[in-house]
Design a protein around this motif. Sequence first.
Motif, mmCIF file in Angstrom:
data_model
loop_
_atom_site.group_PDB
_atom_site.id
_atom_site.type_symbol
_atom_site.label_atom_id
_atom_site.label_comp_id
_atom_site.label_asym_id
_atom_site.label_seq_id
_atom_site.Cartn_x
_atom_site.Cartn_y
_atom_site.Cartn_z
ATOM 1 N N ALA A 1 -38.813 14.875 -57.785
ATOM 2 C CA ALA A 1 -38.458 16.338 -57.984
ATOM 3 C C ALA A 1 -37.646 16.684 -56.426
ATOM 4 N N TYR A 2 -38.163 16.097 -55.488
ATOM 5 C CA TYR A 2 -37.660 16.442 -54.117
ATOM 6 C C TYR A 2 -37.443 15.026 -53.546
ATOM 7 N N THR A 3 -36.440 14.761 -52.792
ATOM 8 C CA THR A 3 -36.338 13.823 -51.850
ATOM 9 C C THR A 3 -35.546 14.070 -50.424
ATOM 10 N N GLY A 4 -35.772 13.517 -49.650
ATOM 11 C CA GLY A 4 -35.219 13.804 -48.401
ATOM 12 C C GLY A 4 -35.622 12.886 -47.227
ATOM 13 N N ARG A 5 -35.524 13.259 -45.850
ATOM 14 C CA ARG A 5 -35.738 12.396 -44.962
ATOM 15 C C ARG A 5 -36.901 13.584 -44.185
ATOM 16 N N TYR A 6 -37.577 12.808 -43.142
ATOM 17 C CA TYR A 6 -38.353 13.754 -42.544
ATOM 18 C C TYR A 6 -38.721 13.055 -41.018
ATOM 19 N N THR A 7 -38.981 13.828 -39.995
ATOM 20 C CA THR A 7 -39.651 13.180 -38.710
ATOM 21 C C THR A 7 -40.964 13.729 -38.422
ATOM 22 N N VAL A 8 -41.608 13.039 -37.609
ATOM 23 C CA VAL A 8 -42.687 13.210 -37.200
ATOM 24 C C VAL A 8 -42.919 13.306 -35.655
ATOM 25 N N THR A 9 -43.482 14.486 -35.187
ATOM 26 C CA THR A 9 -44.001 14.677 -33.664
ATOM 27 C C THR A 9 -45.259 15.005 -33.735
ATOM 28 N N GLY A 10 -46.195 14.011 -33.342
ATOM 29 C CA GLY A 10 -47.498 14.089 -33.180
ATOM 30 C C GLY A 10 -48.043 14.305 -34.518
ATOM 31 N N ASN A 11 -48.604 15.523 -35.010
ATOM 32 C CA ASN A 11 -49.202 15.642 -36.396
ATOM 33 C C ASN A 11 -48.249 16.681 -37.004
ATOM 34 N N HIS A 12 -47.177 16.964 -36.519
ATOM 35 C CA HIS A 12 -46.090 18.059 -37.136
ATOM 36 C C HIS A 12 -45.306 17.106 -37.924
ATOM 37 N N ILE A 13 -44.786 17.726 -39.025
ATOM 38 C CA ILE A 13 -43.850 16.899 -39.779
ATOM 39 C C ILE A 13 -42.557 18.001 -40.257
ATOM 40 N N ASP A 14 -41.343 17.502 -39.900
ATOM 41 C CA ASP A 14 -40.073 18.383 -40.246
ATOM 42 C C ASP A 14 -39.478 17.729 -41.218
ATOM 43 N N TYR A 15 -39.055 18.408 -42.467
ATOM 44 C CA TYR A 15 -38.601 18.145 -43.662
ATOM 45 C C TYR A 15 -37.206 18.319 -43.864
ATOM 46 N N VAL A 16 -36.167 17.655 -44.251
ATOM 47 C CA VAL A 16 -35.036 17.866 -44.745
ATOM 48 C C VAL A 16 -34.688 17.372 -46.067
ATOM 49 N N ASP A 17 -34.660 18.300 -47.022
ATOM 50 C CA ASP A 17 -34.237 17.499 -48.449
ATOM 51 C C ASP A 17 -32.932 17.261 -48.564
ATOM 52 N N ASP A 18 -32.557 16.565 -49.659
ATOM 53 C CA ASP A 18 -31.213 15.795 -49.824
ATOM 54 C C ASP A 18 -30.144 17.027 -50.002
ATOM 55 N N THR A 19 -30.692 18.419 -50.331
ATOM 56 C CA THR A 19 -29.929 19.410 -50.716
ATOM 57 C C THR A 19 -29.777 20.175 -49.443
ATOM 58 N N GLY A 20 -30.315 19.844 -48.264
ATOM 59 C CA GLY A 20 -30.347 20.612 -46.821
ATOM 60 C C GLY A 20 -31.567 21.646 -46.815
ATOM 61 N N PHE A 21 -32.215 21.661 -47.697
ATOM 62 C CA PHE A 21 -33.443 22.655 -47.422
ATOM 63 C C PHE A 21 -34.166 21.992 -46.539
ATOM 64 N N THR A 22 -35.023 23.038 -45.798
ATOM 65 C CA THR A 22 -35.887 22.409 -44.498
ATOM 66 C C THR A 22 -37.325 22.824 -44.986
ATOM 67 N N ALA A 23 -38.228 22.097 -44.438
ATOM 68 C CA ALA A 23 -39.523 22.790 -44.584
ATOM 69 C C ALA A 23 -40.300 21.914 -43.421
ATOM 70 N N THR A 24 -41.666 22.362 -43.281
ATOM 71 C CA THR A 24 -42.523 21.842 -42.214
ATOM 72 C C THR A 24 -43.887 21.526 -42.880
ATOM 73 N N GLY A 25 -44.731 20.887 -41.925
ATOM 74 C CA GLY A 25 -46.043 20.415 -42.434
ATOM 75 C C GLY A 25 -46.739 20.199 -40.986
ATOM 76 N N ASP A 26 -48.063 20.373 -41.356
ATOM 77 C CA ASP A 26 -49.043 19.814 -40.077
ATOM 78 C C ASP A 26 -50.227 19.178 -40.740
ATOM 79 N N ILE A 27 -50.605 18.311 -40.074
ATOM 80 C CA ILE A 27 -51.705 17.514 -40.261
ATOM 81 C C ILE A 27 -52.930 17.935 -39.401
ATOM 82 N N ARG A 28 -53.916 18.292 -40.126
ATOM 83 C CA ARG A 28 -55.111 18.748 -39.327
ATOM 84 C C ARG A 28 -56.399 18.294 -40.016
#
Length: 100
Positions: free
Chosen positions: A44-71
């Motif tokens: 449904a959604y595909t793209g790339r992501y980068t991880v810095t520590g426990n933080h994730i930055d997402y950029v989907d293939d349409t250019g939409f961005t999102a973030t996540g954190d692992i706790r």
Amino acid sequence: MTSNTTPRDPHPHVGMWVTADGFIRQELLPNGRYDEARGNRRSAYTGRYTVTGNHIDYVDDTGFTATGDIRDGVLFHEHLVLYRVGDERARQGGIRLRGR
């Protein structure tokens, strides 16, 4: 054949993450891509992501961005709460967050 690039070990967050109800399944691939399924809709959604520590930055293939954190082993991705596949907390319907 030799290469100037040395393969990195994948970060510890690579793998499949799911919501407690199993409806959303997000796979973080070792090549820096992700593939998210929703219900019966694969990819449904595909793209790339980068991880810095426990933080994730997402950029989907349409250019939409999102973030996540692992706790505490839980992925908080925007409004979603995802657990690693096999995590007992997912089968119990999630965990209670302190102060919420």
